[in-house]
Design a protein around this motif. Structure first.
Motif, PDB file in Angstrom:
ATOM      1  N   THR A   1       0.833  -1.209   0.000  1.00  0.00           N
ATOM      2  CA  THR A   1       0.000   0.000   0.000  1.00  0.00           C
ATOM      3  C   THR A   1       0.862   1.251   0.000  1.00  0.00           C
ATOM      4  OG1 THR A   1      -1.758  -1.159   1.207  1.00  0.00           O
ATOM      5  CG2 THR A   1      -1.793   1.251   1.252  1.00  0.00           C
ATOM      6  N   SER A   2       1.875   1.281   0.857  1.00  0.00           N
ATOM      7  CA  SER A   2       2.738   2.462   0.963  1.00  0.00           C
ATOM      8  C   SER A   2       3.426   2.773  -0.357  1.00  0.00           C
ATOM      9  CB  SER A   2       3.790   2.243   2.056  1.00  0.00           C
ATOM     10  OG  SER A   2       3.192   2.038   3.301  1.00  0.00           O
ATOM     11  N   ILE A   3       3.963   1.737  -0.988  1.00  0.00           N
ATOM     12  CA  ILE A   3       4.629   1.934  -2.274  1.00  0.00           C
ATOM     13  C   ILE A   3       3.644   2.464  -3.310  1.00  0.00           C
ATOM     14  CG2 ILE A   3       5.775   0.746  -4.191  1.00  0.00           C
ATOM     15  CD1 ILE A   3       6.946  -1.192  -2.076  1.00  0.00           C
ATOM     16  N   ALA A   4       2.446   1.873  -3.343  1.00  0.00           N
ATOM     17  CA  ALA A   4       1.447   2.279  -4.342  1.00  0.00           C
ATOM     18  C   ALA A   4       0.996   3.720  -4.136  1.00  0.00           C
ATOM     19  CB  ALA A   4       0.246   1.337  -4.296  1.00  0.00           C
ATOM     20  N   VAL A   5       0.711   4.108  -2.886  1.00  0.00           N
ATOM     21  CA  VAL A   5       0.231   5.477  -2.662  1.00  0.00           C
ATOM     22  C   VAL A   5       1.337   6.485  -2.934  1.00  0.00           C
ATOM     23  CG1 VAL A   5      -1.544   4.772  -1.017  1.00  0.00           C
ATOM     24  CG2 VAL A   5       0.706   5.448  -0.165  1.00  0.00           C
ATOM     25  N   GLY A   6       2.593   6.075  -2.737  1.00  0.00           N
ATOM     26  CA  GLY A   6       3.692   6.962  -3.094  1.00  0.00           C
ATOM     27  C   GLY A   6       3.694   7.286  -4.571  1.00  0.00           C
ATOM     28  N   PHE A   7       3.456   6.270  -5.384  1.00  0.00           N
ATOM     29  CA  PHE A   7       3.453   6.506  -6.826  1.00  0.00           C
ATOM     30  C   PHE A   7       2.145   7.111  -7.320  1.00  0.00           C
ATOM     31  CE2 PHE A   7       6.811   3.269  -6.339  1.00  0.00           C
ATOM     32  CZ  PHE A   7       7.856   4.074  -6.772  1.00  0.00           C
ATOM     33  N   ILE A   8       1.075   6.938  -6.555  1.00  0.00           N
ATOM     34  CA  ILE A   8      -0.152   7.687  -6.847  1.00  0.00           C
ATOM     35  C   ILE A   8       0.132   9.181  -6.704  1.00  0.00           C
ATOM     36  CG2 ILE A   8      -2.447   8.251  -5.939  1.00  0.00           C
ATOM     37  CD1 ILE A   8      -2.788   5.254  -5.332  1.00  0.00           C
ATOM     38  N   ALA A   9       0.850   9.543  -5.638  1.00  0.00           N
ATOM     39  CA  ALA A   9       1.225  10.946  -5.446  1.00  0.00           C
ATOM     40  C   ALA A   9       2.111  11.433  -6.589  1.00  0.00           C
ATOM     41  CB  ALA A   9       1.951  11.108  -4.114  1.00  0.00           C
ATOM     42  N   THR A  10       3.062  10.595  -6.998  1.00  0.00           N
ATOM     43  CA  THR A  10       3.953  10.958  -8.106  1.00  0.00           C
ATOM     44  C   THR A  10       3.160  11.281  -9.362  1.00  0.00           C
ATOM     45  OG1 THR A  10       5.661   9.485  -7.235  1.00  0.00           O
ATOM     46  CG2 THR A  10       5.900  10.201  -9.509  1.00  0.00           C
ATOM     47  N   ASN A  11       2.171  10.455  -9.647  1.00  0.00           N
ATOM     48  CA  ASN A  11       1.416  10.653 -10.876  1.00  0.00           C
ATOM     49  C   ASN A  11       0.370  11.752 -10.765  1.00  0.00           C
ATOM     50  OD1 ASN A  11       2.578   8.578 -12.725  1.00  0.00           O
ATOM     51  ND2 ASN A  11       2.040   7.252 -11.021  1.00  0.00           N
ATOM     52  N   CYS A  12      -0.063  12.060  -9.536  1.00  0.00           N
ATOM     53  CA  CYS A  12      -0.855  13.282  -9.347  1.00  0.00           C
ATOM     54  C   CYS A  12       0.013  14.487  -9.700  1.00  0.00           C
ATOM     55  CB  CYS A  12      -1.356  13.374  -7.914  1.00  0.00           C
ATOM     56  SG  CYS A  12      -2.701  12.245  -7.506  1.00  0.00           S
ATOM     57  N   GLY A  13       1.278  14.409  -9.323  1.00  0.00           N
ATOM     58  CA  GLY A  13       2.214  15.451  -9.741  1.00  0.00           C
ATOM     59  C   GLY A  13       2.374  15.482 -11.247  1.00  0.00           C
ATOM     60  N   GLY A  14       2.312  14.287 -11.857  1.00  0.00           N
ATOM     61  CA  GLY A  14       2.382  14.229 -13.318  1.00  0.00           C
ATOM     62  C   GLY A  14       1.215  14.963 -13.964  1.00  0.00           C
ATOM     63  N   ILE A  15       0.025  14.809 -13.389  1.00  0.00           N
ATOM     64  CA  ILE A  15      -1.146  15.535 -13.903  1.00  0.00           C
ATOM     65  C   ILE A  15      -0.915  17.032 -13.787  1.00  0.00           C
ATOM     66  CG2 ILE A  15      -3.580  16.048 -13.488  1.00  0.00           C
ATOM     67  CD1 ILE A  15      -3.982  13.155 -12.702  1.00  0.00           C
ATOM     68  N   THR A  16      -0.412  17.460 -12.629  1.00  0.00           N
ATOM     69  CA  THR A  16      -0.134  18.884 -12.441  1.00  0.00           C
ATOM     70  C   THR A  16       0.845  19.395 -13.498  1.00  0.00           C
ATOM     71  OG1 THR A  16      -0.435  18.636 -10.043  1.00  0.00           O
ATOM     72  CG2 THR A  16       0.720  20.609 -10.798  1.00  0.00           C
ATOM     73  N   SER A  17       1.874  18.602 -13.769  1.00  0.00           N
ATOM     74  CA  SER A  17       2.929  19.054 -14.684  1.00  0.00           C
ATOM     75  C   SER A  17       2.428  19.305 -16.098  1.00  0.00           C
ATOM     76  CB  SER A  17       4.065  18.023 -14.716  1.00  0.00           C
ATOM     77  OG  SER A  17       3.692  16.862 -15.443  1.00  0.00           O
ATOM     78  N   THR A  18       1.389  18.563 -16.503  1.00  0.00           N
ATOM     79  CA  THR A  18       0.918  18.706 -17.887  1.00  0.00           C
ATOM     80  C   THR A  18       0.309  20.073 -18.162  1.00  0.00           C
ATOM     81  OG1 THR A  18      -1.250  17.744 -17.359  1.00  0.00           O
ATOM     82  CG2 THR A  18       0.474  16.225 -18.059  1.00  0.00           C
ATOM     83  N   TRP A  19      -0.028  20.796 -17.107  1.00  0.00           N
ATOM     84  CA  TRP A  19      -0.653  22.114 -17.275  1.00  0.00           C
ATOM     85  C   TRP A  19       0.310  23.256 -16.972  1.00  0.00           C
ATOM     86  CZ3 TRP A  19      -5.209  21.961 -19.609  1.00  0.00           C
ATOM     87  CH2 TRP A  19      -5.905  20.751 -19.583  1.00  0.00           C
ATOM     88  N   LEU A  20       1.566  22.948 -16.791  1.00  0.00           N
ATOM     89  CA  LEU A  20       2.519  23.969 -16.367  1.00  0.00           C
ATOM     90  C   LEU A  20       3.385  24.527 -17.484  1.00  0.00           C
ATOM     91  CD1 LEU A  20       3.811  22.388 -12.997  1.00  0.00           C
ATOM     92  CD2 LEU A  20       2.059  24.148 -13.322  1.00  0.00           C
ATOM     93  N   TYR A  21       3.237  23.985 -18.700  1.00  0.00           N
ATOM     94  CA  TYR A  21       4.117  24.422 -19.789  1.00  0.00           C
ATOM     95  C   TYR A  21       3.334  24.865 -21.025  1.00  0.00           C
ATOM     96  CZ  TYR A  21       7.896  22.351 -17.044  1.00  0.00           C
ATOM     97  OH  TYR A  21       8.786  22.042 -16.046  1.00  0.00           O
ATOM     98  N   PRO A  22       2.412  25.832 -20.906  1.00  0.00           N
ATOM     99  CA  PRO A  22       1.724  26.348 -22.094  1.00  0.00           C
ATOM    100  C   PRO A  22       2.716  27.061 -23.010  1.00  0.00           C
ATOM    101  CG  PRO A  22       1.252  27.728 -20.187  1.00  0.00           C
ATOM    102  CD  PRO A  22       1.990  26.527 -19.672  1.00  0.00           C
ATOM    103  N   SER A  23       2.558  26.857 -24.305  1.00  0.00           N
ATOM    104  CA  SER A  23       3.534  27.383 -25.269  1.00  0.00           C
ATOM    105  C   SER A  23       3.718  28.893 -25.164  1.00  0.00           C
ATOM    106  CB  SER A  23       3.107  27.016 -26.697  1.00  0.00           C
ATOM    107  OG  SER A  23       3.055  25.623 -26.865  1.00  0.00           O
ATOM    108  N   ASN A  24       2.633  29.598 -24.820  1.00  0.00           N
ATOM    109  CA  ASN A  24       2.729  31.062 -24.813  1.00  0.00           C
ATOM    110  C   ASN A  24       3.542  31.610 -23.641  1.00  0.00           C
ATOM    111  OD1 ASN A  24       0.914  30.455 -22.790  1.00  0.00           O
ATOM    112  ND2 ASN A  24      -0.672  31.915 -23.434  1.00  0.00           N
TER     113      ASN A  24
END
Length: 487
Positions: free
Chosen positions: A388-411
């Motif tokens: 469980t601990s390992i899985a929730v750690g990587f759930i957090a990582t991929n929540c960060g991945g979702i955040t990252s997709t909106w941080l680099y708009p071309s403009n």
């Protein structure tokens, strides 16, 4: 896992030196048997997840007529099923068996990547990315959990780093490969970006099929090991993790205990911030380099350098982390490189200095991940709490991945000032979090030593002061007095 037969050693017991040599030989054979396979699995996982960034540079967004918002949706949608698949898959890994589950996932996502090369619309790309996330999600936490069933806690960081360094390698390799595949533009009526997906997807599918014959579920299934070598590998694990032996059953209580652990919560937050910076660089570095003013092909090639630096820093830092059995200090020091890199990028006066900053930022981000991953796996017991601990750690990582997709708009390119400041703050907070968690775990170790009798309670015979059976290990898990948290 079956018990080791002690009857063999009842007479003519081998010397300590002989046993040490046998153990070293067994671990070396174990490394040769499973690390190349796991490294290839994760290299393809990261390559197939992040190659959309290379495809974008090769013309994907323009050919499909995607707006920046639609492109970001295509990147983001992968992470939603990805996140939801991680915990259930980790809890099912033991029941299904790694030798069946992991190759099946790889084969399935190879097919999905191939199909991405055939899409002709925004909707088609979104669907492919969603299914890709569903079958890719379990791989990273699954590999960490899998390796924790073969290696002792003090050996885990380097082994995680060996397979995770393939993420840095895939970033370098992807740039070189994509630059070459782009030359196939127009072949068979397909664009260069289509061939990136098709060729990489076919290769992943073939490796997935081979994985059914190359993935052992336990040390007893590793090819090339003698019975004595298998026994000594299992004996090491029983000494390192006494709770590994009992046939524990799944319980939602174990899941809740993991989620309530303060050290799990702290590393969860570190994983989120790490995921935001890691995926941002993994997905957008080629585009970021291009916006600095380099050509498309040159951008693919220039993205190789920072990832190659990340590869070497990852291995070196993990080696010392395992050698000194330390996690907090290495995590803090490595993340300081990212702090320096993002600060340098923020203040860079020209594109060459900005590009040079990536040689600090990428290693500082990528090399932190294996140390933090091993830290999470080291400090949660028994099995289902660790899963469980390992899985929730990587759930957090991929929540960060979702955040990252909106941080680099071309403009906002090429400087991405707000995003760079956020990355700088997150990297700084990872340093702080590593120090705080290290101090907390140190305090817990001392506290368990002082409260040994109280913690064991009914598990200890009041007169003989002997430890109870494995029941104590199973119920107390990482709170057992003899279980020392890795700091």
């Amino acid at each position: 896992m079956r018990k080791v037969d002690d009857s063999r050693s009842s007479t003519n017991s081998p010397s300590t030196e002989t046993l040490l040599n046998l153990e070293k030989r067994a671990v070396r054979k174990l490394d040769y048997a499973i690390l190349p396979v796991m490294t290839m699995f994760y290299l393809l996982s990261f390559l197939d997840r992040a190659n959309i960034g290379n495809a974008r540079v090769a013309g994907l967004q323009a050919d499909l007529g995607l707006t920046d918002h639609e492109y970001q949706i295509c990147v983001t949608v992968l992470f939603v099923p990805y996140i939801f698949a991680e915990l259930p898959a980790n809890l099912l890994l033991r029941r299904i068996g790694p030798k069946y589950l992991m190759p099946t996932l790889l084969t399935a996502w190879g097919i999905m990547v191939t199909l991405q090369g055939l899409v002709t619309s925004y909707a088609g790309l979104v669907v492919c990315r969603a299914f890709l996330g569903l079958v890719e999600g379990p791989m990273f936490p699954g590999i960490v959990l899998y390796l924790s069933g073969f290696y002792t806690r003090s050996e885990l960081s380097l082994r995680v780093a060996i397979f995770f360094s393939s993420a840095s390698l895939s970033g370098a390799f992807s740039g070189l490969l994509s630059a070459a595949i782009m030359n196939m533009d127009g072949l068979g009526g397909k664009a260069g970006w289509s061939w990136i997906f098709i060729l990489e997807g076919i290769f992943s599918t073939l490796v997935g099929v081979a994985g059914f014959f190359l993935t052992p579920s336990t040390p007893y299934e590793v090819l090339g090991l003698s019975d004595a070598e298998k026994d000594i590998l299992v004996r090491r694990l029983e000494i390192d993790r006494p709770s590994i032996t009992p046939d524990d059953r799944f319980s939602f209580l174990e899941v809740l205990k993991a989620l309530k652990s303060p050290h799990v919560i702290m590393v969860f937050m570190m994983f989120y911030m790490l995921g935001t910076t890691l995926y941002g660089l993994g997905l957008f570095l080629p585009s970021l380099v291009k916006q600095l003013g380099f050509s498309a092909t040159k951008s693919q090639l220039l993205s190789v350098g920072p990832f190659a630096a990340g590869f070497f820093v990852t291995l070196i830092s993990a080696y010392f982390s395992d050698r000194y059995n330390a996690r907090a200090l290495p995590a803090a020091l490595i993340s300081s490189l990212a702090v320096a890199g993002f600060a340098m990028y923020l203040k860079a006066g020209d594109k060459y200095v900005a590009y040079g900053a990536m040689f600090l930022a990428v290693p500082g981000v990528y090399a932190t991940a294996p140390v933090v991953s091993a830290w999470m796996a080291n400090n949660s017991e028994p099995y289902y709490r660790r899963a469980t601990s390992i899985a929730v750690g990587f759930i957090a990582t991929n929540c960060g991945g979702i955040t990252s997709t909106w941080l680099y708009p071309s403009n906002e390119g090429p400087r991405f000032t707000k995003t760079t400041i956020l990355n700088l703050v997150f990297s700084s907070l990872i340093v702080v979090g590593a120090v705080i968690n290290g101090l907390y775990l140190s305090h817990q170790n001392k506290n368990k030593f002082r409260r040994r009798v109280q913690l064991l309670g009914s598990y200890v015979d009041a007169e003989l002061k002997q430890k109870g059976s494995s029941k104590a290990w199973m119920e107390l898990g990482d709170r057992y007095p003899d279980f020392m948290y890795t700091i």
